[in-house]
Design an enzyme around this catalytic site. Structure first.
Site: not given
Ligand code: IMP
Ligand code: MG
Length: 193
Positions: A111-112, A115, A164
């Protein structure tokens, strides 16, 4: 040749006034460390089934794979939870499923960024039902204060504040994935030209 931070800024970088948050060299070091750790932990495994979560993880995964010294096999999965917004919708849609079974395999999700943890929680739930021998996660970035994930996040790269970030695969409305560093956007509005 890889575009370096010394190269002239792209028009997107100029328009949004981006700055370097994690430099290319720092990322490379971290990726090597993660690769070593993973290689050690999986030394008795036949191979690791790497699951690359599209799109954001493709650059990280490409670099990480080349730092792993045990055999790997690769598959891809894509879910969407964000659209073009910058807040998690909590709605996770499976856009692309794996091309092969993971039954009895040592699976490592790449995973990148984690969040809220919503995206990953859904993916873990889906993959757990498919009887992998083991299931672990590596994430390059973790927004530590925010995420909640009912599953261990064994391999973590950088822990960052609730900021972000863009670049190294990560996008802002599909732009900036090609930046070799992880950056911050200071101007989120797109100025009129
Ligand atoms: P989560 O479901 O809230 O954990 O969001 C995860 C996904 O949202 C990541 O896999 C990213 O693709 C995208 N994402 C979350 N934060 C960022 C950020 O700061 N920059 C770019 N993409 C983000
Ligand atoms: Mg992602």
């Amino acid at each position: 040749m890889a575009k370096s931070e010394n190269c002239q800024k792209t028009t997107q970088e100029q328009k949004h006034n981006t700055s370097v948050f994690i430099a290319q060299e720092e990322i490379a070091e971290k990726v090597q460390t993660l690769g070593k750790q993973i290689s050690q932990d999986y030394q008795n495994s036949d191979y690791i089934k790497i699951i690359v979560l599209l799109k954001g993880s493709f650059i990280f995964a490409a670099d990480l794979l080349r730092c792993i010294e045990v055999p790997v096999r690769v598959d891809f999965m894509q879910v969407s939870s964000y659209g073009n917004q910058k807040t998690s919708s909590g709605n996770v849609r499976l856009l692309k499923d794996l091309s092969q079974d993971i039954d009895g395999e040592d699976v490592l999700i790449v995973e990148d960024i984690v969040d809220s943890g919503t995206t990953l929680s859904h993916i873990v739930e889906i993959l757990k039902t498919r009887s992998p021998k083991s299931l672990q996660i590596v994430s390059l970035l973790v927004k530590q204060e925010k995420f909640s994930l009912g599953y261990p996040l064994l391999y973590q790269g950088f822990s960052i504040d609730d900021e972000f970030v863009i670049g190294y695969g990560l996008d802002f409305a599909e732009d900036f994935r090609q930046l070799p560093y992880i950056g911050i956007i200071h101007n989120k509005e797109i100025p009129d030209l």
